[in-house]
Design a protein around this motif. Sequence first.
Motif, mmCIF file in Angstrom:
data_model
loop_
_atom_site.group_PDB
_atom_site.id
_atom_site.type_symbol
_atom_site.label_atom_id
_atom_site.label_comp_id
_atom_site.label_asym_id
_atom_site.label_seq_id
_atom_site.Cartn_x
_atom_site.Cartn_y
_atom_site.Cartn_z
ATOM 1 N N MET A 1 16.262 -3.372 -2.517
ATOM 2 C CA MET A 1 14.938 -3.408 -1.451
ATOM 3 C C MET A 1 13.995 -4.230 -2.267
ATOM 4 N N ALA A 2 13.128 -4.823 -1.549
ATOM 5 C CA ALA A 2 12.195 -5.792 -2.282
ATOM 6 C C ALA A 2 11.191 -4.956 -2.539
ATOM 7 N N ALA A 3 10.583 -5.305 -3.547
ATOM 8 C CA ALA A 3 9.272 -4.650 -3.917
ATOM 9 C C ALA A 3 8.009 -5.283 -3.254
ATOM 10 N N ILE A 4 7.042 -4.326 -2.675
ATOM 11 C CA ILE A 4 5.929 -4.778 -2.021
ATOM 12 C C ILE A 4 4.836 -5.088 -3.226
ATOM 13 N N PRO A 5 4.198 -6.471 -2.854
ATOM 14 C CA PRO A 5 3.477 -6.797 -4.085
ATOM 15 C C PRO A 5 2.047 -5.851 -3.768
ATOM 16 N N GLU A 6 1.581 -5.496 -5.110
ATOM 17 C CA GLU A 6 0.216 -4.666 -4.860
ATOM 18 C C GLU A 6 -0.812 -5.657 -4.524
ATOM 19 N N MET A 7 -1.856 -5.065 -3.826
ATOM 20 C CA MET A 7 -3.160 -5.549 -3.462
ATOM 21 C C MET A 7 -3.766 -5.761 -4.563
ATOM 22 N N SER A 8 -4.658 -7.072 -4.457
ATOM 23 C CA SER A 8 -5.656 -7.104 -5.812
ATOM 24 C C SER A 8 -6.642 -6.330 -5.469
ATOM 25 N N GLU A 9 -7.548 -5.902 -6.411
ATOM 26 C CA GLU A 9 -8.797 -5.409 -6.154
ATOM 27 C C GLU A 9 -9.792 -5.988 -5.124
ATOM 28 N N ALA A 10 -9.816 -7.369 -5.204
ATOM 29 C CA ALA A 10 -10.625 -7.973 -4.333
ATOM 30 C C ALA A 10 -10.124 -7.849 -2.869
ATOM 31 N N ASP A 11 -8.985 -8.009 -2.909
ATOM 32 C CA ASP A 11 -8.306 -7.872 -1.360
ATOM 33 C C ASP A 11 -8.476 -6.338 -0.906
ATOM 34 N N GLN A 12 -8.285 -5.463 -1.642
ATOM 35 C CA GLN A 12 -8.496 -3.984 -1.219
ATOM 36 C C GLN A 12 -9.834 -3.846 -0.848
ATOM 37 N N ILE A 13 -10.965 -4.501 -1.651
ATOM 38 C CA ILE A 13 -12.445 -4.370 -1.337
ATOM 39 C C ILE A 13 -12.325 -5.047 0.079
ATOM 40 N N LYS A 14 -12.044 -6.331 0.334
ATOM 41 C CA LYS A 14 -12.243 -7.012 1.618
ATOM 42 C C LYS A 14 -11.669 -6.133 2.800
ATOM 43 N N THR A 15 -10.349 -5.454 2.721
ATOM 44 C CA THR A 15 -9.769 -5.014 3.567
ATOM 45 C C THR A 15 -10.620 -3.694 3.893
ATOM 46 N N PHE A 16 -11.337 -3.050 3.055
ATOM 47 C CA PHE A 16 -12.216 -1.735 3.220
ATOM 48 C C PHE A 16 -13.365 -2.131 3.860
ATOM 49 N N LYS A 17 -14.010 -3.323 3.580
ATOM 50 C CA LYS A 17 -15.266 -3.911 4.255
ATOM 51 C C LYS A 17 -14.821 -4.085 5.669
ATOM 52 N N ASP A 18 -13.470 -4.787 5.972
ATOM 53 C CA ASP A 18 -13.235 -5.299 7.321
ATOM 54 C C ASP A 18 -13.156 -3.803 8.163
ATOM 55 N N PHE A 19 -12.549 -3.054 7.688
ATOM 56 C CA PHE A 19 -12.235 -1.570 8.324
ATOM 57 C C PHE A 19 -13.570 -1.250 8.540
ATOM 58 N N LEU A 20 -14.654 -1.065 7.497
ATOM 59 C CA LEU A 20 -15.961 -0.643 7.916
ATOM 60 C C LEU A 20 -16.861 -1.457 8.985
ATOM 61 N N VAL A 21 -16.582 -2.784 8.817
ATOM 62 C CA VAL A 21 -17.325 -3.553 9.858
ATOM 63 C C VAL A 21 -16.743 -2.867 11.434
ATOM 64 N N GLN A 22 -15.315 -2.884 11.512
ATOM 65 C CA GLN A 22 -14.753 -2.452 12.797
ATOM 66 C C GLN A 22 -15.403 -0.886 12.969
ATOM 67 N N TYR A 23 -15.279 0.051 12.174
ATOM 68 C CA TYR A 23 -15.819 1.094 12.528
ATOM 69 C C TYR A 23 -17.095 1.273 12.939
ATOM 70 N N ASN A 24 -17.826 0.524 12.265
ATOM 71 C CA ASN A 24 -19.386 0.387 12.702
ATOM 72 C C ASN A 24 -19.573 -0.150 13.988
ATOM 73 N N LYS A 25 -18.766 -1.182 14.243
ATOM 74 C CA LYS A 25 -18.923 -1.644 15.586
ATOM 75 C C LYS A 25 -18.519 -0.673 16.603
ATOM 76 N N LEU A 26 -17.309 -0.083 16.244
ATOM 77 C CA LEU A 26 -16.879 0.889 17.358
ATOM 78 C C LEU A 26 -18.031 2.093 17.636
ATOM 79 N N SER A 27 -18.492 2.525 16.455
ATOM 80 C CA SER A 27 -19.636 3.624 16.492
ATOM 81 C C SER A 27 -20.557 3.243 17.340
ATOM 82 N N GLU A 28 -21.289 1.802 17.240
ATOM 83 C CA GLU A 28 -22.352 1.561 17.775
ATOM 84 C C GLU A 28 -22.123 1.243 19.134
ATOM 85 N N LEU A 29 -20.929 0.478 19.469
ATOM 86 C CA LEU A 29 -20.568 0.428 20.870
ATOM 87 C C LEU A 29 -20.414 1.851 21.813
#
Length: 89
Positions: A1-29
């Motif tokens: 089975m192929a190993a899944i590459p680890e996300m860099s810290e910068a990618d994790q932060i970007k993913t979390f920021k994207d999640f927060l933007v979507q969450y805030n958009k949904l909350s406001e809407l």
Amino acid sequence: MAAIPEMSEADQIKTFKDFLVQYNKLSELCFNDCIHDFTSRTLKPSEDKCTVNCMEKYLRTNQRVSQRFHEFQMLANENMMALAQKSGQ
């Protein structure tokens, strides 16, 4: 089975920021669509139901758009491969 590459810290932060933007958009809407009475600290049953319906509809729509985008990308990739194969002959 192929190993899944680890996300860099910068990618994790970007993913979390994207999640927060979507969450805030949904909350406001949903807040703007469903909450109209500010005379109480608690939600009225109608407001609660509206927010749940709003969230579910948003998430279903987002899931469907993502699914259609994925289908479109798969078709585009297949078309590009067929064109490349045809050009190579």
